[in-house]
Scaffold this active site. Structure first.
Site, PDB file in Angstrom:
ATOM      1  N   ASP A 168       3.198   4.480 -14.799  1.00  0.00           N
ATOM      2  CA  ASP A 168       3.965   3.271 -15.117  1.00  0.00           C
ATOM      3  C   ASP A 168       5.425   3.558 -14.808  1.00  0.00           C
ATOM      4  OD1 ASP A 168       4.796   0.730 -16.303  1.00  0.00           O
ATOM      5  OD2 ASP A 168       2.870   0.773 -17.338  1.00  0.00           O
ATOM      6  N   HIS A 238       4.894  -2.173 -12.010  1.00  0.00           N
ATOM      7  CA  HIS A 238       4.876  -0.949 -12.830  1.00  0.00           C
ATOM      8  C   HIS A 238       4.927   0.309 -11.962  1.00  0.00           C
ATOM      9  CE1 HIS A 238       4.181  -3.097 -16.601  1.00  0.00           C
ATOM     10  NE2 HIS A 238       3.315  -3.843 -15.971  1.00  0.00           N
ATOM     11  N   GLU A 302       1.335  -8.134 -14.702  1.00  0.00           N
ATOM     12  CA  GLU A 302       2.788  -8.325 -14.864  1.00  0.00           C
ATOM     13  C   GLU A 302       3.597  -8.094 -13.577  1.00  0.00           C
ATOM     14  OE1 GLU A 302       3.312  -7.381 -19.592  1.00  0.00           O
ATOM     15  OE2 GLU A 302       3.603  -5.680 -18.253  1.00  0.00           O
TER      16      GLU A 302
END
Ligand SMILES: [Zn+2]
Length: 502
Positions: A168, A238, A302
């Site tokens: 991440d 990410h 995301e």
């Protein structure tokens, strides 16, 4: 179903008692040898019961007889366990079932002040095949000893999947021979590091990673406990460590002002560059070779808005592939990643955003995290689904309303009751598509191991029962009676440092 001596979590499918007779546990109980689980059983039961368990001598009857039989009717993870005057018998058709029978036996033996077990017969098997727990080791790093203990605790609760969130924005944690820079440079953050400080770890050098050797050892440790490790390499967002090491994988244009939900810029891989997919092909190939699991989680969640929308290379990709919009570009990206995973003989798992753009083949598996509806939508679209709705399974969220209670709150407060009282199959017609459930432990606020334990427990125990026990046998009141004090004392014994209140 609850007696002071019988406080098993997760609750078995059926328990029958045979009068008031009891079997006295000898000071040095013995267990059948020769099976892969025998030595592990001996070690665990000795630790849990304070007695010296030993492998039985072939010439004498064992206290615990482990038997592999052809067919139990309970599946490979099911077992039956009998306690009679003659001792204890655990039968299963596979080592997984024997291992779970031993977990139940461990709970019958501790806490147990009398040192005697009631005569009983347990027949047990899981409700769901996918019973998972996730751990984010990027926002905060957890060393291999912690990871082993975490896996041990999953296994004790009959959970069988460890979803390891290895990459991440805040640190790359998996050593890869193909791109050593990723761990050499971006496993670390701090004032003078490639990645800036984040999540209150300060200016000091902070981080760490797992070598391939360590990962193989952890895979072996997990496999002995019937836990499959599903690694996650989160793309296309990410990806800050990747773009720090390989900025040539970023979109063209003025992208530095675009931020992710977590306020990170330049963490999105360009969907227009073929080099992106060449990079991912190498990564996926090496990850696939390292992990025996048939699944690789590739994230897909995301994606920050902005970079793809203004990038000429992404625009060219949209035109060349005849894609309708940016959602379709996201679908295109994840479908291409899915084929890279499939090229290695594996199945891709992704967060529910992989369904955006309707491009990803239905052979992918969806982890539905945002809300239960996302899981229902994905199942209706033909995907197999793992239900992980944040409102019930995100244990990084606060567990009580009290403002001083640690944890995030974006999807509300996940009380112990909310972790227990929910139905993963909201529509019986979708039952076939729901593989199971999973809890998640994101580590933004997990400043140390004690905090990680505090957030995970006892909510993980509730998750385990939702995953294992038939819906008709679940009762929150009964669960709490088994949890306190008996099961809480087991958590202490297993080394849980702190836990939330009940
Ligand atoms: Zn681009």
């Amino acid at each position: 179903m609850t007696t002071p001596a019988i406080s098993i979590i997760p609750l078995p499918r059926s328990i029958e008692f045979d009068g008031n007779s009891r079997f006295e546990l000898p000071c040095a109980p013995t267990i059948t040898g020769g099976l892969p689980v025998s030595a592990l059983a001996c070690k665990q039961l000795s630790k849990d019961t304070g007695r010296q368990w030993q492998i039985a001598d072939a010439s004498a009857p064992a206290t615990v007889l482990l038997t592999r039989i052809e067919e139990t009717g309970l599946g490979r993870e099911g077992y039956d366990l009998d306690v009679t005057d003659d001792g204890i018998t655990i039968r299963a058709s596979a080592d997984a079932g024997l291992f779970y029978g031993i977990q139940t036996l461990g709970q019958l033996c501790f806490p147990n002040e009398e040192g005697a077990l009631p005569h009983l017969r347990i027949k047990d098997s899981p409700r769901f095949t996918w019973r998972g727990m996730h751990l984010d080791v990027s926002r905060h790093f957890f060393n291999r000893e912690f990871v082993r203990r975490y896996i041990d605790l999953l296994a004790r609760h009959k959970l069988n999947v460890f979803h390891w969130h290895l990459t991440d924005d805040d640190g790359w944690r998996i050593e890869l021979d193909c791109f050593p820079d990723l761990t050499e440079r971006t496993a670390w953050r701090g004032k003078n590091e490639a990645l800036p400080p984040s999540y209150d770890t300060g200016d000091e050098r902070y981080g760490g990673y797992y070598s391939k050797r360590e990962i193989s050892d952890i895979i072996e440790y997990a496999a002995a406990r019937n836990v499959m490790i599903v690694p996650e390499i989160d793309v296309p967002g990410h990806c800050k460590p990747v773009t720090v090491c390989y900025p040539e994988l970023l979109c063209e244009g003025e992208i530095s002002s675009f931020k992710s939900v977590q306020d990170v810029s330049e963490n999105l891989l360009c969907a227009g560059r073929d080099e992106t997919f060449a990079f991912l092909a190498e990564v996926i190939k090496e990850v696939a070779a390292l992990f025996p699991s048939p699944y690789i989680h590739m994230g897909g969640d995301e994606r920050p808005e902005g970079p793809w929308e203004q990038c000429p290379l992404c625009a060219h990709r949209i035109e060349a592939e005849g894609l309708e919009n940016i959602d379709a570009l996201q679908g295109y990206f994840m479908e291409r990643v899915r084929t890279l995973v499939a090229d290695q003989g594996k199945t891709m798992v992704g967060w529910n955003e992989i369904t955006h753009g309707e491009k990803v083949d239905q052979s992918a598996i969806v982890t539905a995290w945002q809300d239960p509806e996302k899981g229902i939508e994905a199942a209706r679209a033909g995907y197999s689904v793992i239900m992980a709705p944040a409102q019930h399974t995100y244990f990084d969220l606060a567990q009580r309303d009290d403002p001083s209670e640690p944890g995030l709150r974006w999807a509300g407060v996940v009380t112990l009751a909310k972790a227990y009282e929910w139905e993963p199959i909201p529509d019986p017609e979708l039952a076939k598509r729901v593989l199971g459930i999973q809890g998640c432990l994101w580590s933004e606020t997990l400043v140390d191991e004690a905090r990680a334990d505090y957030m995970a427990f006892p909510r993980l125990c509730a998750l385990a029962e939702v995953a294992w026990t038939p819906a008709g046998r679940q009762s929150f009141l009964d669960f709490k009676e088994r949890l306190v004090p008996a099961h809480m004392s087991r958590l202490d014994l297993a080394g849980v440092i702190e836990h939330g209140s009940v």
